[in-house]
Design an enzyme around this catalytic site. Structure first.
Site, PDB file in Angstrom:
ATOM      1  N   ARG A 128       0.825  -1.234   0.000  1.00 13.01           N
ATOM      2  CA  ARG A 128       0.000   0.000   0.000  1.00 13.01           C
ATOM      3  C   ARG A 128       0.850   1.272   0.000  1.00 13.01           C
ATOM      4  O   ARG A 128       0.404   2.324   0.427  1.00 13.01           O
ATOM      5  CB  ARG A 128      -0.976   0.018   1.176  1.00 13.01           C
ATOM      6  CG  ARG A 128      -1.955  -1.136   1.153  1.00 13.01           C
ATOM      7  CD  ARG A 128      -3.229  -0.805   1.875  1.00 13.01           C
ATOM      8  NE  ARG A 128      -4.154  -1.917   1.787  1.00 13.01           N
ATOM      9  CZ  ARG A 128      -4.267  -2.869   2.701  1.00 13.01           C
ATOM     10  NH1 ARG A 128      -3.519  -2.842   3.780  1.00 13.01           N
ATOM     11  NH2 ARG A 128      -5.125  -3.844   2.537  1.00 13.01           N
ATOM     12  N   LYS A 150       2.070  11.412 -11.508  1.00 13.96           N
ATOM     13  CA  LYS A 150       1.173  10.542 -12.287  1.00 13.96           C
ATOM     14  C   LYS A 150       1.897   9.230 -12.534  1.00 13.96           C
ATOM     15  O   LYS A 150       3.044   9.229 -12.991  1.00 13.96           O
ATOM     16  CB  LYS A 150       0.814  11.193 -13.624  1.00 13.96           C
ATOM     17  CG  LYS A 150      -0.311  12.207 -13.502  1.00 13.96           C
ATOM     18  CD  LYS A 150      -0.798  12.651 -14.869  1.00 13.96           C
ATOM     19  CE  LYS A 150      -1.928  13.660 -14.730  1.00 13.96           C
ATOM     20  NZ  LYS A 150      -2.332  14.233 -16.029  1.00 13.96           N
ATOM     21  N   GLU A 198       7.515  18.546 -25.127  1.00 13.49           N
ATOM     22  CA  GLU A 198       6.907  18.969 -23.859  1.00 13.49           C
ATOM     23  C   GLU A 198       7.400  20.370 -23.490  1.00 13.49           C
ATOM     24  O   GLU A 198       6.689  21.120 -22.838  1.00 13.49           O
ATOM     25  CB  GLU A 198       7.201  17.949 -22.746  1.00 13.49           C
ATOM     26  CG  GLU A 198       6.704  16.521 -23.029  1.00 13.49           C
ATOM     27  CD  GLU A 198       5.179  16.359 -23.070  1.00 13.49           C
ATOM     28  OE1 GLU A 198       4.450  17.281 -22.666  1.00 13.49           O
ATOM     29  OE2 GLU A 198       4.728  15.281 -23.521  1.00 13.49           O
ATOM     30  N   LYS A 248       6.398  23.207 -14.538  1.00 16.79           N
ATOM     31  CA  LYS A 248       5.577  22.011 -14.256  1.00 16.79           C
ATOM     32  C   LYS A 248       5.310  21.891 -12.757  1.00 16.79           C
ATOM     33  O   LYS A 248       4.186  21.578 -12.329  1.00 16.79           O
ATOM     34  CB  LYS A 248       6.294  20.770 -14.796  1.00 16.79           C
ATOM     35  CG  LYS A 248       5.672  19.453 -14.355  1.00 16.79           C
ATOM     36  CD  LYS A 248       4.795  18.824 -15.396  1.00 16.79           C
ATOM     37  CE  LYS A 248       3.866  17.784 -14.809  1.00 16.79           C
ATOM     38  NZ  LYS A 248       4.012  16.456 -15.309  1.00 16.79           N
ATOM     39  N   GLU A 258      -5.699  17.348 -10.928  1.00 19.81           N
ATOM     40  CA  GLU A 258      -6.385  17.812 -12.131  1.00 19.81           C
ATOM     41  C   GLU A 258      -7.859  18.071 -11.848  1.00 19.81           C
ATOM     42  O   GLU A 258      -8.736  17.619 -12.570  1.00 19.81           O
ATOM     43  CB  GLU A 258      -6.245  16.737 -13.215  1.00 19.81           C
ATOM     44  CG  GLU A 258      -5.944  17.307 -14.568  1.00 19.81           C
ATOM     45  CD  GLU A 258      -5.523  16.261 -15.574  1.00 19.81           C
ATOM     46  OE1 GLU A 258      -4.399  15.730 -15.449  1.00 19.81           O
ATOM     47  OE2 GLU A 258      -6.292  15.967 -16.474  1.00 19.81           O
ATOM     48  N   ARG A 265      -4.041  21.802 -13.822  1.00 19.90           N
ATOM     49  CA  ARG A 265      -3.188  20.763 -14.394  1.00 19.90           C
ATOM     50  C   ARG A 265      -3.704  20.251 -15.737  1.00 19.90           C
ATOM     51  O   ARG A 265      -2.926  19.786 -16.565  1.00 19.90           O
ATOM     52  CB  ARG A 265      -3.059  19.611 -13.384  1.00 19.90           C
ATOM     53  CG  ARG A 265      -2.071  18.561 -13.818  1.00 19.90           C
ATOM     54  CD  ARG A 265      -1.694  17.615 -12.707  1.00 19.90           C
ATOM     55  NE  ARG A 265      -0.655  16.718 -13.171  1.00 19.90           N
ATOM     56  CZ  ARG A 265       0.045  15.911 -12.403  1.00 19.90           C
ATOM     57  NH1 ARG A 265      -0.176  15.888 -11.102  1.00 19.90           N
ATOM     58  NH2 ARG A 265       0.978  15.133 -12.920  1.00 19.90           N
ATOM     59  N   ASN A 269      -2.436  18.964 -20.698  1.00 19.74           N
ATOM     60  CA  ASN A 269      -2.839  18.016 -21.739  1.00 19.74           C
ATOM     61  C   ASN A 269      -2.916  18.669 -23.117  1.00 19.74           C
ATOM     62  O   ASN A 269      -3.393  18.046 -24.069  1.00 19.74           O
ATOM     63  CB  ASN A 269      -4.196  17.399 -21.382  1.00 19.74           C
ATOM     64  CG  ASN A 269      -4.085  16.522 -20.150  1.00 19.74           C
ATOM     65  OD1 ASN A 269      -3.160  15.724 -20.030  1.00 19.74           O
ATOM     66  ND2 ASN A 269      -4.994  16.696 -19.206  1.00 19.74           N
ATOM     67  N   HIS A 272      -2.374  16.643 -26.215  1.00 18.61           N
ATOM     68  CA  HIS A 272      -2.292  15.232 -25.846  1.00 18.61           C
ATOM     69  C   HIS A 272      -3.497  14.394 -26.275  1.00 18.61           C
ATOM     70  O   HIS A 272      -3.355  13.189 -26.483  1.00 18.61           O
ATOM     71  CB  HIS A 272      -2.053  15.082 -24.336  1.00 18.61           C
ATOM     72  CG  HIS A 272      -0.607  15.279 -23.980  1.00 18.61           C
ATOM     73  ND1 HIS A 272       0.044  16.476 -24.188  1.00 18.61           N
ATOM     74  CD2 HIS A 272       0.325  14.437 -23.458  1.00 18.61           C
ATOM     75  CE1 HIS A 272       1.311  16.357 -23.789  1.00 18.61           C
ATOM     76  NE2 HIS A 272       1.505  15.130 -23.346  1.00 18.61           N
ATOM     77  N   HIS A 276      -2.263  11.356 -28.180  1.00 20.91           N
ATOM     78  CA  HIS A 276      -2.451   9.957 -27.750  1.00 20.91           C
ATOM     79  C   HIS A 276      -3.153   9.151 -28.845  1.00 20.91           C
ATOM     80  O   HIS A 276      -2.823   7.985 -29.081  1.00 20.91           O
ATOM     81  CB  HIS A 276      -3.274   9.902 -26.463  1.00 20.91           C
ATOM     82  CG  HIS A 276      -2.489  10.274 -25.242  1.00 20.91           C
ATOM     83  ND1 HIS A 276      -3.082  10.565 -24.043  1.00 20.91           N
ATOM     84  CD2 HIS A 276      -1.160  10.381 -25.018  1.00 20.91           C
ATOM     85  CE1 HIS A 276      -2.156  10.853 -23.148  1.00 20.91           C
ATOM     86  NE2 HIS A 276      -0.972  10.759 -23.716  1.00 20.91           N
ATOM     87  N   HIS A 288       5.944   9.034 -28.393  1.00 21.75           N
ATOM     88  CA  HIS A 288       4.975   9.875 -27.690  1.00 21.75           C
ATOM     89  C   HIS A 288       5.209  11.357 -28.017  1.00 21.75           C
ATOM     90  O   HIS A 288       4.282  12.095 -28.378  1.00 21.75           O
ATOM     91  CB  HIS A 288       5.071   9.628 -26.182  1.00 21.75           C
ATOM     92  CG  HIS A 288       4.217  10.544 -25.368  1.00 21.75           C
ATOM     93  ND1 HIS A 288       2.856  10.419 -25.314  1.00 21.75           N
ATOM     94  CD2 HIS A 288       4.524  11.623 -24.603  1.00 21.75           C
ATOM     95  CE1 HIS A 288       2.354  11.376 -24.540  1.00 21.75           C
ATOM     96  NE2 HIS A 288       3.357  12.118 -24.096  1.00 21.75           N
TER      97      HIS A 288
HETATM   98  N1  GLY Z   1       1.907  15.082 -18.257  1.00 21.51           N
HETATM   99  C1  GLY Z   1       0.827  15.857 -17.806  1.00 21.51           C
HETATM  100  C2  GLY Z   1       0.700  15.896 -16.326  1.00 21.51           C
HETATM  101  O1  GLY Z   1       1.596  15.493 -15.621  1.00 21.51           O
HETATM  102  O2  GLY Z   1      -0.304  16.315 -15.825  1.00 21.51           O
END
Ligand code: GLY
Length: 386
Positions: A128, A150, A198, A248, A258, A265, A269, A272, A276, A288
């Site tokens: 956990r 993430k 990015e 970032k 988000e 946040r 995207n 993206h 994607h 990517h």
């Molecule tokens: N790569 C986008 C984020 O970390 O929210």
């Protein structure tokens, strides 16, 4: 870039215990062991290394851990989206159990975004949650994937949907991120260029984020111009990394999960949803970062079709992507396949597409339910017909 490593804090307003340092500098991988032992003194750890990382870097990380009294068990896994699977995560978890690793024993990721994402997911799930450290080795992982917590793996989708990116995962913050910019010297050029996407994305958002860096768009433009046809390197690259990490970090600290409507946040995207879909469409061989570069062009074209920006924003986006040495179009993908994949984006709500689109140089917003015509216009701007 100063000679001393630069420390950038990711501070969550409600959770100081989860705040952490991102240390950026040439050679900071040698400090892995001492920094980790100060944070989470442990006699053992799991070191998950990307098969693309030169053996010398893996040994440097392992030696630093050993010197600080932390014995690493090394597991080498493949980078590349095709390897970001439930099975890859399960196999690491089974190994950890078989090795008798305990809750105090950290997981250290040394590699690109895929290795970081799988390792973070494993760290979040094992017993956990065990301490997690990111040592990104690709430009993309340095400026984006390693900061913000993430983690996850891709899942097979329903028939016809292809792979669903990052469909199982967790927000799980690392205790430390070590960005050793010297490692970029051995990164294959195609991957280095893919990581620049990015940086372009951040430059296109630099006026819409909590820690505004209004000069970032122009500096990125000049750096990319200077690197047209030559390998990005040296102090200008290290400085670009540090500014992108700072941007970032400010976004994720403000909106970790988000959740802010209309921005936060989710703005990260940008490009993206298109990207994607282009990356996972049948027949795609795009990295990517290459797919997201095309996604940025598609987003700017869609925004122009919706009247959010003028044609100059589209031209600027194309210029940035071109100077980064990235593709401006892709052959052999069927528009219907790509559009169908966009419908499986995680941001789709009640079947309505939510796109992040530019609203001007350095600014972007979330657009709910854009017109289908504008979306198709965006896609067709990057899909080369046979
Ligand atoms: N790569 C986008 C984020 O970390 O929210």
């Amino acid at each position: 870039m100063p000679d001393q490593p630069l420390s950038i804090d990711v501070r969550f307003p409600l959770g100081p215990a989860r705040s952490y340092e991102v240390v950026v500098g040439d050679g900071v991988l040698a400090e892995l062991g001492s920094r980790l032992s100060a944070l989470a003194g442990a006699a053992r750890c799991l070191l998950v290394a990307d098969s693309g990382v030169p053996q010398g870097e893996v040994e440097r990380a392992a030696a630093s851990l050993r010197a600080a009294g932390c014995e690493p068990v090394t597991r080498v896994i493949h980078g590349g989206e095709a390897h970001k699977t439930w099975d890859a995560a399960g196999s690491l978890l089974s190994d950890m159990a078989a090795l008798g690793l305990e809750r105090r024993h950290p997981v250290v990721a040394l590699g690109g975004g895929v290795v970081g994402d799988i390792s973070g997911f494993v760290a979040s799930a094992y017993r956990r949650g065990v301490p997690f450290v990111q040592c990104p080795t690709t430009l993309l992982a340095m400026v984006d994937a390693s900061v913000g917590g993430k983690s996850g793996v891709n899942l097979p989708g329903p028939p016809g949907a292809g792979t669903l990116k990052n469909m199982a995962g967790a927000f799980y913050q690392p205790v430390l991120v070590l960005v050793d910019t010297s490692v970029l010297g051995s990164l294959p050029l195609r991957h280095l260029r893919a990581g620049l996407t990015e940086c372009i994305k951040h430059a296109m958002l630099c006026d819409s984020v909590p820690r505004r860096d209004p000069g970032l768009l122009e500096s990125t433009r000049s750096a990319l111009r200077a690197w047209k046809g030559v390998r990005p390197a040296g102090a200008p690259l290290a400085e670009l990394v540090a500014r992108n990490v700072a941007l970032k970090a400010s976004v994720v600290a403000q909106d970790e999960r988000e959740e802010l409507s209309g921005g936060g946040r989710a703005l990260l995207n940008l490009g993206h949803t298109f990207g994607h879909a282009l990356e996972t469409a049948p027949g795609s061989t795009l990295l990517h970062g290459e797919a997201v570069g095309l996604g940025l062009i598609a987003a700017a074209t869609t925004a122009s079709a919706l009247g959010l920006v003028g044609a100059e924003c589209e031209r600027l986006t194309r210029e940035l992507v071109e100077h980064a040495g990235l593709p401006l179009e892709v052959h052999g993908l069927a528009p219907a396949d790509v559009r169908a994949r966009m419908a499986h984006d995680k941001k789709v709500e009640s079947g309505r597409l939510r796109l992040v689109l530019p609203t001007g140089p350095g600014r972007a917003t979330v657009v709910e339910g854009p017109s289908e015509d504008a979306v198709i216009t965006g896609l067709l701007a990057v899909l080369r017909r046979p």
